[in-house]
Enzyme design. Structure first.
Site, mmCIF file in Angstrom:
data_model
loop_
_atom_site.group_PDB
_atom_site.id
_atom_site.type_symbol
_atom_site.label_atom_id
_atom_site.label_comp_id
_atom_site.label_asym_id
_atom_site.label_seq_id
_atom_site.Cartn_x
_atom_site.Cartn_y
_atom_site.Cartn_z
ATOM 1 N N PHE A 127 0.935 -1.157 -0.041
ATOM 2 C CA PHE A 127 0.102 -0.109 0.109
ATOM 3 C C PHE A 127 1.164 1.130 -0.067
ATOM 4 O O PHE A 127 1.915 1.262 0.691
ATOM 5 C CB PHE A 127 -0.906 -0.112 1.050
ATOM 6 C CG PHE A 127 -1.898 0.978 1.032
ATOM 7 C CD1 PHE A 127 -3.390 0.652 0.335
ATOM 8 C CD2 PHE A 127 -1.802 2.171 1.742
ATOM 9 C CE1 PHE A 127 -4.136 1.773 0.327
ATOM 10 C CE2 PHE A 127 -2.663 3.321 1.815
ATOM 11 C CZ PHE A 127 -3.885 3.110 1.192
ATOM 12 N N ASP A 198 0.695 -4.668 9.064
ATOM 13 C CA ASP A 198 -0.445 -3.790 8.495
ATOM 14 C C ASP A 198 -1.671 -4.741 8.601
ATOM 15 O O ASP A 198 -1.612 -5.577 7.666
ATOM 16 C CB ASP A 198 -0.098 -2.887 7.256
ATOM 17 C CG ASP A 198 -1.075 -1.722 7.261
ATOM 18 O OD1 ASP A 198 -2.002 -2.046 7.870
ATOM 19 O OD2 ASP A 198 -0.718 -0.713 6.658
ATOM 20 N N TYR A 223 -11.282 2.169 10.150
ATOM 21 C CA TYR A 223 -12.489 2.597 9.539
ATOM 22 C C TYR A 223 -12.937 1.823 8.254
ATOM 23 O O TYR A 223 -13.914 1.967 7.555
ATOM 24 C CB TYR A 223 -12.393 4.302 8.703
ATOM 25 C CG TYR A 223 -11.033 4.393 8.145
ATOM 26 C CD1 TYR A 223 -10.980 3.665 6.693
ATOM 27 C CD2 TYR A 223 -9.962 5.013 8.456
ATOM 28 C CE1 TYR A 223 -9.861 4.150 5.791
ATOM 29 C CE2 TYR A 223 -8.714 4.850 7.716
ATOM 30 C CZ TYR A 223 -8.782 4.649 6.529
ATOM 31 O OH TYR A 223 -7.696 4.801 5.978
ATOM 32 N N LYS A 224 -12.098 0.632 8.258
ATOM 33 C CA LYS A 224 -12.603 -0.200 7.073
ATOM 34 C C LYS A 224 -13.620 -1.449 7.780
ATOM 35 O O LYS A 224 -14.677 -1.078 8.028
ATOM 36 C CB LYS A 224 -11.216 -0.733 6.483
ATOM 37 C CG LYS A 224 -10.347 0.083 5.770
ATOM 38 C CD LYS A 224 -8.921 -0.186 5.415
ATOM 39 C CE LYS A 224 -8.439 0.922 4.576
ATOM 40 N NZ LYS A 224 -6.958 0.830 4.569
ATOM 41 N N ARG A 372 -12.568 -3.381 -7.656
ATOM 42 C CA ARG A 372 -12.357 -4.039 -6.455
ATOM 43 C C ARG A 372 -13.711 -4.123 -5.699
ATOM 44 O O ARG A 372 -14.324 -3.241 -5.855
ATOM 45 C CB ARG A 372 -11.324 -3.460 -5.556
ATOM 46 C CG ARG A 372 -10.824 -4.048 -4.354
ATOM 47 C CD ARG A 372 -9.606 -3.146 -3.765
ATOM 48 N NE ARG A 372 -9.935 -1.857 -3.224
ATOM 49 C CZ ARG A 372 -9.389 -1.487 -2.198
ATOM 50 N NH1 ARG A 372 -8.463 -1.699 -1.711
ATOM 51 N NH2 ARG A 372 -10.084 -0.485 -1.598
HETATM 52 C C1 LIG Z 1 -6.381 1.846 3.946
HETATM 53 C C2 LIG Z 1 -4.686 1.583 4.419
HETATM 54 C C3 LIG Z 1 -3.945 2.525 5.070
HETATM 55 C C4 LIG Z 1 -4.543 3.706 5.464
HETATM 56 O O1 LIG Z 1 -3.570 4.456 5.845
HETATM 57 P P1 LIG Z 1 -4.274 6.168 6.583
HETATM 58 O O2 LIG Z 1 -3.335 6.531 7.382
HETATM 59 O O3 LIG Z 1 -5.363 5.636 7.338
HETATM 60 O O4 LIG Z 1 -4.547 6.733 5.477
HETATM 61 C C5 LIG Z 1 -2.680 2.231 5.302
HETATM 62 N N1 LIG Z 1 -2.177 1.038 5.040
HETATM 63 C C6 LIG Z 1 -2.986 -0.046 4.364
HETATM 64 C C7 LIG Z 1 -2.364 -1.380 4.064
HETATM 65 C C8 LIG Z 1 -4.244 0.158 3.933
HETATM 66 O O5 LIG Z 1 -5.028 -0.624 3.462
#
Ligand SMILES: *Cc1c(COP(=O)(O)O)cnc(C)c1O
Length: 413
Positions: A127, A198, A223-224, A372
């Protein structure tokens, strides 16, 4: 053709022991919501809690609420609710800041525990924020460390005694492919490296057992799949064995051993609270707290199994109903090897997703060509999958995506 009909899926929904959880959520009429892996849906519980916190706590108690409603310990209480979803103990998790910021804190702290080593190893195509933050950590090290980002199949073979830290995303945000956490952690430990996971696309969607894997550090989004609301704070896991030694670079007062002594010199809290920096975001944390209560009485392995059933169903319907329409599966077929979303490459992916959204099926697009679909187990029905795939078929066979209004790229995809 497919081996079953829409009516069969309605029957499956009637027999689904998890069907009742959909009523907790407020899904708009006419929408099939397949983006809960990007922004989880609003539940009545969150709405009610925010109303209460705003009206009764903030509104009436004002600053007294820090004690009267124990706001000050909310990061720890929310962390304790996340712990069972990720295989951690309650005192190993706290909540605050964003996943990006927490990646920076943990990676910086981990490097300081491996002073003689110069490499942060991660996956190419991880990511973006993970890659960018690690590049920033390397930059801040003034040349002491560098980031090595390698393709998945080369990664564990590149572990050696120069590697300080292995940073992996458990479920890949595009393909949904899972890293075998225990195996990768074992390989890192064998060369003396630490691991940072992560869990953004894992927690609340698949079973995670950080301690069984002997993982060192982890972060993830609120938030996911946890449904904590837009920009909900992120969680931080530090294995108990590291808490006293692992520092972090943002020496804020909320990570101090005694914030309200107001002393001039920083002295870190002895436990995971050290990972906090500033004042906790009480409204966002309260929303996440209420959202997590929904998981309290659920069997996470049953939740995860339903998610996998929905992914299997989505794949089999696409293959039966959308054959020859340029969709290429990017997600592993083996349910043990994937998270709870499914991705397909399509040469016109962005326009296809715009056309789907215009027709009530909300997924997302990931550059350069991925459509997706998040299959969230708590608020999706089997029949939703049927309806989504029928809409996809309609968009593709009618070439609706060729309409000029679907060609313009939005700011958020
Ligand atoms: C959604 C996501 C993030 C988001 O990070 P934010 O700091 O909340 O924007 C980070 N890492 C992964 C793997 C994600 O899927």
């Amino acid at each position: 053709m497919s081996a079953f009909s829409r009516d069969d899926l309605l029957q499956r929904d009637r027999e689904d022991p998890l069907a009742f959880t959909r009523d907790w959520f407020q899904i708009p009429d006419g929408v099939v919501y397949l983006d809960g892996n990007s922004l989880g849906a609003l539940s009545q519980h969150v709405r009610a809690r925010l109303e209460e916190v705003i009206t009764a706590q903030w509104g009436q108690s004002l600053v007294r609420a820090w004690n009267a409603h124990d706001w000050i310990d909310l990061p720890a209480r929310v962390g304790a609710k996340i712990a069972p979803l990720i295989g951690a103990r309650a005192n190993e998790v706290t909540v605050g800041d964003s996943t990006s910021v927490n990646l920076f804190k943990l990676a910086s702290g981990a490097l300081a525990l491996r002073p003689g080593r110069s490499v942060i190893l991660t996956e190419a195509g991880n990511f973006p924020t993970d890659l960018y933050v690690l590049q920033g950590v390397a930059e801040a090290s003034g040349g002491r460390v560098r980031v090595q980002a390698l393709p998945r199949h080369d990664l564990l073979g590149a572990l050696n005694d120069e590697v300080a830290l292995l940073v992996l995303t458990h479920a890949h945000y595009k393909s949904a492919a899972l890293w075998p956490m225990a195996e990768a952690t074992r390989a890192a430990h064998a060369v003396g490296a630490l691991t940072l996971w992560d869990l953004s696309h894992s927690a609340g969607a698949v079973t995670v057992d950080l301690n069984a894997a002997q993982a060192d550090l982890a972060v993830g989004c609120g938030y996911k799949y946890l449904n904590g609301g837009p920009g909900a704070p992120s969680y931080v896991f530090v294995a108990a064995r590291h808490q006293e030694r692992l520092g972090q670079p943002i020496w804020g007062w909320m990570g101090h051993a005694a914030p309200f002594d107001f002393t001039d010199a920083y002295a870190p809290a002895p436990d995971v609270r050290r990972q906090l920096a500033g004042t906790p975001p009480i409204l966002s944390l309260s929303a996440l707290d209420a959202a997590l209560d929904l998981f309290a009485d659920l069997d996470m392995s049953a939740v995860a199994a339903k998610g996998q059933d929905l992914v299997d169903l989505f794949i089999s319907l696409v293959e039966a109903r959308c054959a020859g329409l340029d969709l290429h599966l990017m997600t592993p077929r083996d349910r043990a090897l994937r998270g709870s979303h499914v991705s397909f490459a399509h040469p016109q992916g962005h326009a296809v997703m715009q056309a789907l959204i215009a027709n009530g099926v909300i997924g997302d697009f990931r550059a350069p060509d991925i459509v997706r679909f998040g299959l969230t187990p708590l608020y999706l029905r089997h029949v939703d999958v049927w309806d989504a795939v029928e809409t996809l078929r309609h968009v593709l066979t009618g070439r609706l995506f060729e309409a000029p209004r679907f060609q313009a790229r939005q700011a958020v995809t």
